[in-house]
Design an enzyme around this catalytic site. Sequence first.
Site, PDB file in Angstrom:
ATOM      1  N   VAL A  37     -19.676  -1.006  -2.068  1.00  0.00           N
ATOM      2  CA  VAL A  37     -19.301  -1.528  -0.750  1.00  0.00           C
ATOM      3  C   VAL A  37     -18.968  -0.300   0.097  1.00  0.00           C
ATOM      4  O   VAL A  37     -18.331   0.634  -0.398  1.00  0.00           O
ATOM      5  CB  VAL A  37     -18.051  -2.442  -0.866  1.00  0.00           C
ATOM      6  CG1 VAL A  37     -17.638  -2.969   0.501  1.00  0.00           C
ATOM      7  CG2 VAL A  37     -18.296  -3.586  -1.847  1.00  0.00           C
ATOM      8  N   SER A  55     -18.612  -0.228 -12.528  1.00  0.00           N
ATOM      9  CA  SER A  55     -18.445   0.927 -13.428  1.00  0.00           C
ATOM     10  C   SER A  55     -17.611   0.597 -14.655  1.00  0.00           C
ATOM     11  O   SER A  55     -17.532   1.401 -15.580  1.00  0.00           O
ATOM     12  CB  SER A  55     -17.798   2.107 -12.693  1.00  0.00           C
ATOM     13  OG  SER A  55     -18.608   2.558 -11.662  1.00  0.00           O
ATOM     14  N   ASN A 112      -5.547  -4.633  -6.434  1.00  0.00           N
ATOM     15  CA  ASN A 112      -6.754  -4.059  -5.837  1.00  0.00           C
ATOM     16  C   ASN A 112      -6.642  -2.556  -5.572  1.00  0.00           C
ATOM     17  O   ASN A 112      -7.659  -1.869  -5.488  1.00  0.00           O
ATOM     18  CB  ASN A 112      -7.017  -4.806  -4.512  1.00  0.00           C
ATOM     19  CG  ASN A 112      -7.982  -4.079  -3.606  1.00  0.00           C
ATOM     20  OD1 ASN A 112      -9.198  -4.093  -3.831  1.00  0.00           O
ATOM     21  ND2 ASN A 112      -7.449  -3.427  -2.571  1.00  0.00           N
ATOM     22  N   ASP A 128       3.981   2.723  -4.055  1.00  0.00           N
ATOM     23  CA  ASP A 128       2.976   3.376  -4.894  1.00  0.00           C
ATOM     24  C   ASP A 128       2.930   2.597  -6.212  1.00  0.00           C
ATOM     25  O   ASP A 128       3.908   2.622  -6.976  1.00  0.00           O
ATOM     26  CB  ASP A 128       3.392   4.834  -5.125  1.00  0.00           C
ATOM     27  CG  ASP A 128       2.447   5.570  -6.069  1.00  0.00           C
ATOM     28  OD1 ASP A 128       1.602   4.929  -6.715  1.00  0.00           O
ATOM     29  OD2 ASP A 128       2.580   6.804  -6.173  1.00  0.00           O
ATOM     30  N   TYR A 143     -13.047   7.450 -13.659  1.00  0.00           N
ATOM     31  CA  TYR A 143     -13.091   6.191 -12.895  1.00  0.00           C
ATOM     32  C   TYR A 143     -13.617   5.030 -13.752  1.00  0.00           C
ATOM     33  O   TYR A 143     -12.996   3.973 -13.842  1.00  0.00           O
ATOM     34  CB  TYR A 143     -13.976   6.379 -11.655  1.00  0.00           C
ATOM     35  CG  TYR A 143     -14.021   5.170 -10.754  1.00  0.00           C
ATOM     36  CD1 TYR A 143     -12.956   4.871  -9.920  1.00  0.00           C
ATOM     37  CD2 TYR A 143     -15.138   4.321 -10.734  1.00  0.00           C
ATOM     38  CE1 TYR A 143     -12.994   3.758  -9.084  1.00  0.00           C
ATOM     39  CE2 TYR A 143     -15.182   3.215  -9.908  1.00  0.00           C
ATOM     40  CZ  TYR A 143     -14.111   2.935  -9.081  1.00  0.00           C
ATOM     41  OH  TYR A 143     -14.145   1.820  -8.260  1.00  0.00           O
ATOM     42  N   ASP A 197       0.856  -1.187   0.000  1.00  0.00           N
ATOM     43  CA  ASP A 197       0.000   0.000   0.000  1.00  0.00           C
ATOM     44  C   ASP A 197       0.891   1.235   0.000  1.00  0.00           C
ATOM     45  O   ASP A 197       2.041   1.165   0.439  1.00  0.00           O
ATOM     46  CB  ASP A 197      -0.901   0.020   1.248  1.00  0.00           C
ATOM     47  CG  ASP A 197      -2.194   0.806   1.036  1.00  0.00           C
ATOM     48  OD1 ASP A 197      -3.266   0.172   0.887  1.00  0.00           O
ATOM     49  OD2 ASP A 197      -2.134   2.062   1.003  1.00  0.00           O
TER      50      ASP A 197
HETATM   51  P1  NAD Z   1     -10.213   1.846   0.031  1.00  0.00           P
HETATM   52  O1  NAD Z   1     -10.014   3.296  -0.216  1.00  0.00           O
HETATM   53  O2  NAD Z   1     -10.808   1.414   1.334  1.00  0.00           O
HETATM   54  O3  NAD Z   1      -8.828   1.062  -0.156  1.00  0.00           O
HETATM   55  C1  NAD Z   1      -7.979   1.341  -1.241  1.00  0.00           C
HETATM   56  C2  NAD Z   1      -6.546   1.157  -0.770  1.00  0.00           C
HETATM   57  O4  NAD Z   1      -5.664   1.381  -1.907  1.00  0.00           O
HETATM   58  C3  NAD Z   1      -6.112   2.160   0.318  1.00  0.00           C
HETATM   59  O5  NAD Z   1      -5.506   1.477   1.397  1.00  0.00           O
HETATM   60  C4  NAD Z   1      -5.145   3.092  -0.413  1.00  0.00           C
HETATM   61  O6  NAD Z   1      -4.139   3.630   0.452  1.00  0.00           O
HETATM   62  C5  NAD Z   1      -4.567   2.155  -1.471  1.00  0.00           C
HETATM   63  N1  NAD Z   1      -4.001   2.869  -2.614  1.00  0.00           N
HETATM   64  C6  NAD Z   1      -4.559   3.890  -3.321  1.00  0.00           C
HETATM   65  N2  NAD Z   1      -3.724   4.300  -4.289  1.00  0.00           N
HETATM   66  C7  NAD Z   1      -2.612   3.531  -4.194  1.00  0.00           C
HETATM   67  C8  NAD Z   1      -1.393   3.469  -4.917  1.00  0.00           C
HETATM   68  N3  NAD Z   1      -1.140   4.316  -5.941  1.00  0.00           N
HETATM   69  N4  NAD Z   1      -0.466   2.558  -4.563  1.00  0.00           N
HETATM   70  C9  NAD Z   1      -0.695   1.694  -3.545  1.00  0.00           C
HETATM   71  N5  NAD Z   1      -1.824   1.693  -2.815  1.00  0.00           N
HETATM   72  C10 NAD Z   1      -2.776   2.607  -3.134  1.00  0.00           C
HETATM   73  O7  NAD Z   1     -11.070   1.342  -1.194  1.00  0.00           O
HETATM   74  P2  NAD Z   1     -11.856  -0.029  -1.523  1.00  0.00           P
HETATM   75  O8  NAD Z   1     -13.270   0.347  -1.684  1.00  0.00           O
HETATM   76  O9  NAD Z   1     -11.467  -1.134  -0.619  1.00  0.00           O
HETATM   77  O10 NAD Z   1     -11.301  -0.278  -3.005  1.00  0.00           O
HETATM   78  C11 NAD Z   1     -10.516  -1.382  -3.392  1.00  0.00           C
HETATM   79  C12 NAD Z   1     -10.713  -1.590  -4.886  1.00  0.00           C
HETATM   80  O11 NAD Z   1     -12.085  -1.932  -5.143  1.00  0.00           O
HETATM   81  C13 NAD Z   1     -10.427  -0.331  -5.730  1.00  0.00           C
HETATM   82  O12 NAD Z   1      -9.741  -0.696  -6.908  1.00  0.00           O
HETATM   83  C14 NAD Z   1     -11.811   0.195  -6.049  1.00  0.00           C
HETATM   84  O13 NAD Z   1     -11.841   0.961  -7.231  1.00  0.00           O
HETATM   85  C15 NAD Z   1     -12.576  -1.099  -6.183  1.00  0.00           C
HETATM   86  N6  NAD Z   1     -14.029  -0.965  -6.033  1.00  0.00           N
HETATM   87  C16 NAD Z   1     -14.578  -0.519  -4.876  1.00  0.00           C
HETATM   88  C17 NAD Z   1     -15.962  -0.385  -4.792  1.00  0.00           C
HETATM   89  C18 NAD Z   1     -16.633   0.130  -3.540  1.00  0.00           C
HETATM   90  O14 NAD Z   1     -17.817   0.435  -3.584  1.00  0.00           O
HETATM   91  N7  NAD Z   1     -15.946   0.226  -2.413  1.00  0.00           N
HETATM   92  C19 NAD Z   1     -16.770  -0.723  -5.871  1.00  0.00           C
HETATM   93  C20 NAD Z   1     -16.182  -1.167  -7.034  1.00  0.00           C
HETATM   94  C21 NAD Z   1     -14.804  -1.295  -7.108  1.00  0.00           C
END
Ligand code: NAD
Length: 245
Positions: free
Chosen positions: A175, A131, A78, A55, A142, A33
Amino acid sequence: MTRTALVTGAARGIGLATVKLFLRDGLHVIMVDNDEDALSQAAADLENVTTLPCDVSDAEAVATLAAGVDRVDALVNNAGLADFGPIEETTFDRWRRVMATNLDGVFLMTQAFTPHLKDTKGAIVNIASISALRASTLRVAYGTSKAGVAHLTQQQAVELGEYGIRANCVCPGPVRTKLAMAVHTQDIIDAYHDAIPLNRYGQEVEIAEAIVWLCSSKASFVTGQRLAVDGGFESTGIGLPSLRA
Ligand code: NAD
């Protein structure tokens, strides 16, 4: 040899839930992360994990990360971020920021870890989104980044299949994570409930179960697929909540 999973965006949300399910199944987990504090906090009470801050949008950092890792059986791309805005207000900087993590990150991580995955005949799971499959307002950056992830997954499946590497894509519905709650107003939450046949948001663990299954030998003949884990959202044309009521 202990199987090893590498999960990006592992500090919270869907990524952290996935880490916990891999641990349940006896894998060693490399948690990646770019939020170092959140990463070490998340790992504090977990055993059998290694934390590696990185990153995923930084090509050099990703190359250094890969050089320091010996084994990967499952790569879960992820890490992601959301930025909702109208086309006319989405500056190029905002567009690039979304693409850099959501799409470039998946490309860079997969390329860097392909040698590891060749060694283990491993599996890739990329996290896209509902999406990716359905366009919606405010998601020019996005949604397009996630549609790219869905197609990139198929490219990976086609090209890496000859090495025994599988690549699949999970498309979550909404979520209640930090990412979603930053961009979902109460109106958006209500509209999702109306449009989703199961009439609710998903839980992190419900997405993680699909990810872990796709990485496991139980999915050994599944590759190049997009699995919507979305309470039926993709199946609905328009929500028609009044018909359901
Ligand atoms: P979240 O924000 O809780 O977690 C995302 C994590 O990614 C964070 O810990 C953040 O620090 C890390 N991160 C962001 N940019 C980064 C980078 N450049 N390098 C390394 N780490 C990085 O979000 P989430 O909802 O758990 O999302 C996880 C995945 O699921 C994402 O790809 C998101 O697009 C996808 N998603 C989420 C939802 C939803 O409703 N929550 C729906 C569809 C898809």
